[in-house]
Design an enzyme around this catalytic site. Sequence first.
Site, PDB file in Angstrom:
ATOM      1  N   ILE A 148     -13.014 -16.395  34.465  1.00  0.00           N
ATOM      2  CA  ILE A 148     -12.568 -17.421  35.294  1.00  0.00           C
ATOM      3  C   ILE A 148     -10.749 -16.844  35.145  1.00  0.00           C
ATOM      4  O   ILE A 148     -10.070 -16.145  36.589  1.00  0.00           O
ATOM      5  CB  ILE A 148     -12.252 -18.568  35.674  1.00  0.00           C
ATOM      6  CG1 ILE A 148     -13.885 -18.659  36.163  1.00  0.00           C
ATOM      7  CG2 ILE A 148     -11.232 -19.347  36.933  1.00  0.00           C
ATOM      8  CD1 ILE A 148     -13.954 -20.739  36.740  1.00  0.00           C
ATOM      9  N   ARG A 228     -10.910 -28.764  33.380  1.00  0.00           N
ATOM     10  CA  ARG A 228     -11.355 -30.403  33.507  1.00  0.00           C
ATOM     11  C   ARG A 228     -10.275 -31.179  32.800  1.00  0.00           C
ATOM     12  O   ARG A 228      -9.331 -31.355  32.766  1.00  0.00           O
ATOM     13  CB  ARG A 228     -12.358 -30.523  32.087  1.00  0.00           C
ATOM     14  CG  ARG A 228     -13.641 -29.341  32.240  1.00  0.00           C
ATOM     15  CD  ARG A 228     -14.762 -30.366  33.506  1.00  0.00           C
ATOM     16  NE  ARG A 228     -16.172 -29.716  33.672  1.00  0.00           N
ATOM     17  CZ  ARG A 228     -16.297 -28.288  34.424  1.00  0.00           C
ATOM     18  NH1 ARG A 228     -15.258 -28.896  36.333  1.00  0.00           N
ATOM     19  NH2 ARG A 228     -17.655 -28.592  34.751  1.00  0.00           N
ATOM     20  N   ASP A 252      -7.062 -30.342  40.760  1.00  0.00           N
ATOM     21  CA  ASP A 252      -8.434 -30.028  41.424  1.00  0.00           C
ATOM     22  C   ASP A 252      -9.146 -31.395  41.162  1.00  0.00           C
ATOM     23  O   ASP A 252     -10.414 -31.690  41.453  1.00  0.00           O
ATOM     24  CB  ASP A 252      -8.792 -28.918  41.690  1.00  0.00           C
ATOM     25  CG  ASP A 252     -10.077 -28.341  42.312  1.00  0.00           C
ATOM     26  OD1 ASP A 252      -9.964 -28.757  43.712  1.00  0.00           O
ATOM     27  OD2 ASP A 252     -11.273 -28.035  42.244  1.00  0.00           O
ATOM     28  N   GLU A 257     -13.474 -39.601  38.770  1.00  0.00           N
ATOM     29  CA  GLU A 257     -13.865 -38.591  40.142  1.00  0.00           C
ATOM     30  C   GLU A 257     -14.831 -39.250  41.251  1.00  0.00           C
ATOM     31  O   GLU A 257     -15.692 -39.373  40.389  1.00  0.00           O
ATOM     32  CB  GLU A 257     -14.209 -37.126  40.320  1.00  0.00           C
ATOM     33  CG  GLU A 257     -12.771 -35.794  39.324  1.00  0.00           C
ATOM     34  CD  GLU A 257     -13.215 -34.487  39.331  1.00  0.00           C
ATOM     35  OE1 GLU A 257     -14.459 -34.281  40.204  1.00  0.00           O
ATOM     36  OE2 GLU A 257     -12.123 -33.878  39.448  1.00  0.00           O
ATOM     37  N   HIS A 276     -11.545 -31.394  43.515  1.00  0.00           N
ATOM     38  CA  HIS A 276     -12.834 -30.836  43.035  1.00  0.00           C
ATOM     39  C   HIS A 276     -13.018 -29.231  43.843  1.00  0.00           C
ATOM     40  O   HIS A 276     -14.060 -29.481  43.628  1.00  0.00           O
ATOM     41  CB  HIS A 276     -13.382 -31.739  42.315  1.00  0.00           C
ATOM     42  CG  HIS A 276     -13.539 -30.945  41.296  1.00  0.00           C
ATOM     43  ND1 HIS A 276     -14.247 -31.506  39.733  1.00  0.00           N
ATOM     44  CD2 HIS A 276     -14.786 -29.437  40.720  1.00  0.00           C
ATOM     45  CE1 HIS A 276     -15.156 -30.936  38.837  1.00  0.00           C
ATOM     46  NE2 HIS A 276     -15.074 -29.824  39.387  1.00  0.00           N
TER      47      HIS A 276
END
Length: 316
Positions: A148, A228, A252, A257, A276
Amino acid sequence: MKIVSSARLKTSIKNKLTKNYPDLNFYFFKDMEEASEDVYDADVLITYGEDVTNEMIIKSKNLKWVMVISAGLDQMPLQAIKEKGILVTNARGIHKIPMAEYTLAMMLQVSRQAKQLMKNEQERIWDRRVPMLELNDKTVGILGTGAIGSEIAKYCRFFNMNTIGFNRSGRRVDEFDQIVTLENINELLHNSDFIVSVLPSTPDTDGMINEKLINEMKEGVVLINIGRGKNIVEADLIAALDGGNLAHAVLDVFTEEPLPEKSPFWGMDNVTVTPHLSGISPHYQPRAFAIFEKNLNTFLKGGKDFINKVDVNRGY
């Protein structure tokens, strides 16, 4: 062989698997609650990872392989998995395109003042004094130089940006102009106009972005977290945003969450909150199951050369 999936799969994926492997017994469920009784005698488990419990692993009688069709493993009972010698693979790398696109979209949103422009449009305000910035010749520091992080760096270079990557080993990565480690991470912090975290959640990275690290960042930096939520000490970030040291934060992922309604992040003008979704793509499951099928063929032949084999000691 019994293969159980607790992940809600597309019909096309299920049909392809049953067609390609007619001698295997597939059991597809919409969630782990529905799958629970079948997991205990499964040989292979397909899961998103967050629904696997310690008790489930201990009670499993035949489980040899867990395929996690996501990249994150922070909620997996890795110690129990290690003790039973179960193979774990994941879908690391399939997120790189949507997450790189998300990152560039957010960098452009901040530099081109998209939030302010949309507000002005809604209020019918014609204001050409809104400051516009360029990405050209800016420096981006990327915490994490895997699939990524490398894809983000590649996209940034299309915008003529300078790229600095952070990893633990100092290993050179082609897409980056410079690599730093913990020993010289200040070179990244002092020089980056944008800092993007794609770190996993591990004992070494949880809380890594704290007051000390934030205070070393270049004034006016934009921080983007798509790794994270645990990577950031949120109270320290809020203090830095209130104090003006950071220009903007794009978040994000969060410690909790869904993000609670009472969270200060919701009401901060210099924060962009997204739920997310940076890795979401219509190509997600097909890419994940391309990895699964390659590993399944290796598994059936008794091979050992698995794609994305997870080191359960390190958690990634």
